[in-house]
Design an enzyme around this catalytic site. Sequence first.
Site, PDB file in Angstrom:
ATOM      1  N   CYS A   1       0.847  -1.191   0.000  1.00  0.00           N
ATOM      2  CA  CYS A   1       0.000   0.000   0.000  1.00  0.00           C
ATOM      3  C   CYS A   1       0.885   1.245   0.000  1.00  0.00           C
ATOM      4  CB  CYS A   1      -0.872   0.030   1.238  1.00  0.00           C
ATOM      5  SG  CYS A   1      -1.784  -1.491   1.475  1.00  0.00           S
TER       6      CYS A   1
ATOM      7  N   ARG B   1       2.631   1.010  -6.088  1.00  0.00           N
ATOM      8  CA  ARG B   1       2.809   0.072  -4.977  1.00  0.00           C
ATOM      9  C   ARG B   1       1.565  -0.767  -4.716  1.00  0.00           C
ATOM     10  NH1 ARG B   1       7.008   1.782  -1.230  1.00  0.00           N
ATOM     11  NH2 ARG B   1       5.890   0.647   0.372  1.00  0.00           N
TER      12      ARG B   1
ATOM     13  N   TRP C   1      -3.542  -2.147  -1.571  1.00  0.00           N
ATOM     14  CA  TRP C   1      -3.392  -3.433  -2.246  1.00  0.00           C
ATOM     15  C   TRP C   1      -3.954  -4.443  -1.258  1.00  0.00           C
ATOM     16  CZ3 TRP C   1      -0.685  -8.040  -1.381  1.00  0.00           C
ATOM     17  CH2 TRP C   1      -0.556  -8.876  -2.491  1.00  0.00           C
TER      18      TRP C   1
ATOM     19  N   ASN D   1      -0.239   0.281   6.337  1.00  0.00           N
ATOM     20  CA  ASN D   1       0.415  -0.586   5.349  1.00  0.00           C
ATOM     21  C   ASN D   1       1.008  -1.753   6.127  1.00  0.00           C
ATOM     22  OD1 ASN D   1       1.834  -1.698   3.238  1.00  0.00           O
ATOM     23  ND2 ASN D   1       3.422  -0.113   3.206  1.00  0.00           N
ATOM     24  N   GLY D   2       0.687  -2.983   5.743  1.00  0.00           N
ATOM     25  CA  GLY D   2       1.213  -4.149   6.457  1.00  0.00           C
ATOM     26  C   GLY D   2       0.092  -5.111   6.793  1.00  0.00           C
TER      27      GLY D   2
ATOM     28  N   GLU E   1      13.660 -15.218 -16.264  1.00  0.00           N
ATOM     29  CA  GLU E   1      13.249 -13.821 -16.118  1.00  0.00           C
ATOM     30  C   GLU E   1      12.332 -13.422 -17.285  1.00  0.00           C
ATOM     31  OE1 GLU E   1      13.059 -11.694 -13.962  1.00  0.00           O
ATOM     32  OE2 GLU E   1      12.983  -9.769 -14.946  1.00  0.00           O
TER      33      GLU E   1
ATOM     34  N   LYS F   1       8.518 -12.042 -16.892  1.00  0.00           N
ATOM     35  CA  LYS F   1       8.059 -10.770 -17.473  1.00  0.00           C
ATOM     36  C   LYS F   1       6.799 -11.002 -18.293  1.00  0.00           C
ATOM     37  CE  LYS F   1       9.734  -8.455 -15.594  1.00  0.00           C
ATOM     38  NZ  LYS F   1      10.803  -8.524 -14.634  1.00  0.00           N
TER      39      LYS F   1
ATOM     40  N   GLU G   1       3.711 -11.885 -16.028  1.00  0.00           N
ATOM     41  CA  GLU G   1       3.184 -10.875 -15.107  1.00  0.00           C
ATOM     42  C   GLU G   1       2.517  -9.700 -15.821  1.00  0.00           C
ATOM     43  OE1 GLU G   1       5.930  -8.815 -12.486  1.00  0.00           O
ATOM     44  OE2 GLU G   1       7.517  -9.003 -13.951  1.00  0.00           O
TER      45      GLU G   1
ATOM     46  N   HIS H   1      13.179 -34.311 -20.736  1.00  0.00           N
ATOM     47  CA  HIS H   1      12.805 -34.988 -19.493  1.00  0.00           C
ATOM     48  C   HIS H   1      11.363 -34.673 -19.104  1.00  0.00           C
ATOM     49  CE1 HIS H   1      16.887 -36.337 -19.021  1.00  0.00           C
ATOM     50  NE2 HIS H   1      17.297 -35.099 -19.281  1.00  0.00           N
TER      51      HIS H   1
ATOM     52  N   LYS I   1       4.246  -3.272  -6.318  1.00  0.00           N
ATOM     53  CA  LYS I   1       5.665  -3.088  -6.593  1.00  0.00           C
ATOM     54  C   LYS I   1       6.549  -3.546  -5.435  1.00  0.00           C
ATOM     55  CE  LYS I   1       9.178  -1.583  -8.970  1.00  0.00           C
ATOM     56  NZ  LYS I   1       9.603  -2.433 -10.074  1.00  0.00           N
TER      57      LYS I   1
HETATM   58  C1  F6R Z   1       8.944  -8.850 -11.131  1.00  0.00           C
HETATM   59  C2  F6R Z   1       9.276  -8.156  -9.912  1.00  0.00           C
HETATM   60  C3  F6R Z   1       9.255  -8.925  -8.643  1.00  0.00           C
HETATM   61  C4  F6R Z   1      10.338  -8.403  -7.684  1.00  0.00           C
HETATM   62  C5  F6R Z   1      10.191  -9.090  -6.306  1.00  0.00           C
HETATM   63  C6  F6R Z   1      11.308  -8.699  -5.362  1.00  0.00           C
HETATM   64  O1  F6R Z   1       9.069  -8.027 -12.248  1.00  0.00           O
HETATM   65  O2  F6R Z   1       9.537  -6.991  -9.896  1.00  0.00           O
HETATM   66  O3  F6R Z   1       9.376 -10.292  -8.858  1.00  0.00           O
HETATM   67  O4  F6R Z   1      11.586  -8.665  -8.232  1.00  0.00           O
HETATM   68  O5  F6R Z   1       8.960  -8.756  -5.749  1.00  0.00           O
HETATM   69  O6  F6R Z   1      11.320  -7.316  -5.170  1.00  0.00           O
HETATM   70  P1  F6R Z   1      12.620  -6.567  -4.672  1.00  0.00           P
HETATM   71  O7  F6R Z   1      13.628  -6.676  -5.754  1.00  0.00           O
HETATM   72  O8  F6R Z   1      12.163  -5.152  -4.444  1.00  0.00           O
HETATM   73  O9  F6R Z   1      13.064  -7.243  -3.413  1.00  0.00           O
END
Ligand code: F6R
Length: 610
Positions: free
Chosen positions: A2, A27, A74, A99-100, A483, A487, A490, A506, A605
């Site tokens: 949040c 966020r 969120w 937040n939390g 990765e 991407k 998501e 396999h 985020k």
């Molecule tokens: C994907 C993404 C997440 C973050 C993960 C860790 O694009 O951004 O998978 O990498 O939530 O976040 P940080 O790097 O802030 O610890």
Amino acid sequence: MCGIVGAVAQRNIVEILVEGLKRLEYRGYDSAGVAVKQDNEIKRTRKVGKVSELVGALKAEPIDGFSGIAHTRWATHGEPTEDNAHPHFSNDKIAVVHNGIIENHEPLREALIKEGYQFSSETDSEVIAHLIEKERKTSSSLMEAVLSAVKQLDGAYGTVVMSMDDPDELVVARSGSPLVVGKGIGEMFIASDQLALLPVTREFIFLEEGEVASIGLRDVKIIDRNGNAVEREFEESTIQHDAGDKGTYKHFMLKEIFEQPSAITNTLEGRLNEESVIIESFGNRAPELLKKIQAVQIVACGTSYHAAMVAKYWIESIANIPCLVEIASEYRYRKSVVLPNALFITISQSGETADTLAALRLGKEKGFLASLTICNVPGSSLVRESDMAFMTRAGAEIGVASTKAFTTQLTGLLMLATAIAQAQESISKEDIASIVEELKHIPGQTTQILELAKRIELDAEDFVEKSHCLFLGRGDLYPIAMEGALKLKEISYIHAEAYAAGELKHGPLALIDHEMPIVVVANNDDLIEKLKSNMEEVRARGGQIYVYADEKCDIKGSDNLKVVKCQSGGNYTSAIILTIPLQLLSYYVAVMRGTDVDQPRNLAKSVTVE
Ligand code: F6R
């Protein structure tokens, strides 16, 4: 998760709060609300959806006030409804944003109901408002009431409290969720991230775990969890003022993809000598510590975990010491073995990821030699709590999908592997000089690869109607394939999986038919012939292959094999460069599918809850 903003001023602060929310929307973004003190009452507007919905509601029915709090949510407890949106009230006297997660909210709720408190939401956060209202009846100040209330909470909170009976004051408390106080002239602000407040101030105090602060027009009083006074000075922010703007780009994600040459230039700046890495870039103690270490343990989540996996290949091959890598949420809950003289490394864009932070705290108890964080946010919890910090200097990353944070992490990790080898003299000076040369070329090579954007956009058209996709790589490009798959899923919501190409037969080969696109990343290394055989296995079964390969790879296009050749760097830096086509591919697929690229559904985020 949040986002929180608050202000105490001598002018109407609604616009400041709303602008702050917009800058924090990345966020969390399922509902938003604002509450201000106006004519002896607290007025509140809340809306489900994005901050723009709240803006519309405030335009239709304006409210104004000189102090107030605001929140973008969120959802954790309770669906995204107006009733569940913050701020939450208690008896129209106390307003709270949080937040939390409050883990003991159920017993607290039951006890408060017995005492006559009425709940109007399903959230865990509402208990905070009622607890503070109750404590305020017997406390000499709002700060004392908040301290008594938070002592009863289990879990994580960053909370801001406004009280009808306490003019020109907000009280904030932090445990597990970051909060920063910003200073103006005769006005004071609070936010969960300094980015929210950059239009009004550049002077900040970062609150520490367990602290409670009272914020007035001109001063801030901070106490620790035991009630002892804490002295702390305001610090000047180093974040760029325009960090929260997307300029002429359609999305923050695209802007951030295109910022990679300059972000990586910043990562490297002042950290390389002519033919070696400046080991002190990892901290003053780094020369002595990196010489001593016999093993490395890395923990991280999501994209940062993929960076850790690449680092494993590099640290073991360049520095010749064992490197263990684990997802933070697993590491923190299992018994694990600490290797002798091991360095504990966390990797994180935000520096606030709850699982990574908990893993660091556990690591510190378990007797590692020292801790190092590779992080993008100065002053974040991981930076403050680690023995050493390497700042990636990517600049603010707003798009939920991590892009420039990842490639700058990789740049830092390649420097780290080299710095360890240098400190331990485990490879020749020539080999070190050659890696340093590769590092220096990354910004130029990322610029060149970005010129392929239009070509990659053409490939993206083929994916728009697909439901599944496989990504393949070998060696340090296997985590890059992972990765790429993350991407794509998501932001475009296409189901994607990544495999080390040698694993195909396999099991996953059974998935291949003409409906399945397969994305391959390839470098011209020792494994290229094996990778080509893996691609043949796919082609023989009708799969459509899209290859992003170093220009030196001898891979020819055909009917069901499209190749984009790139100048992908050297032995190591290919992993960094070849990430970029995969970012662009996901971006264009998502745009064509019409998803919300910067704020994909269900995600946030900065994951400050576990
Ligand atoms: C994907 C993404 C997440 C973050 C993960 C860790 O694009 O951004 O998978 O990498 O939530 O976040 P940080 O790097 O802030 O610890």
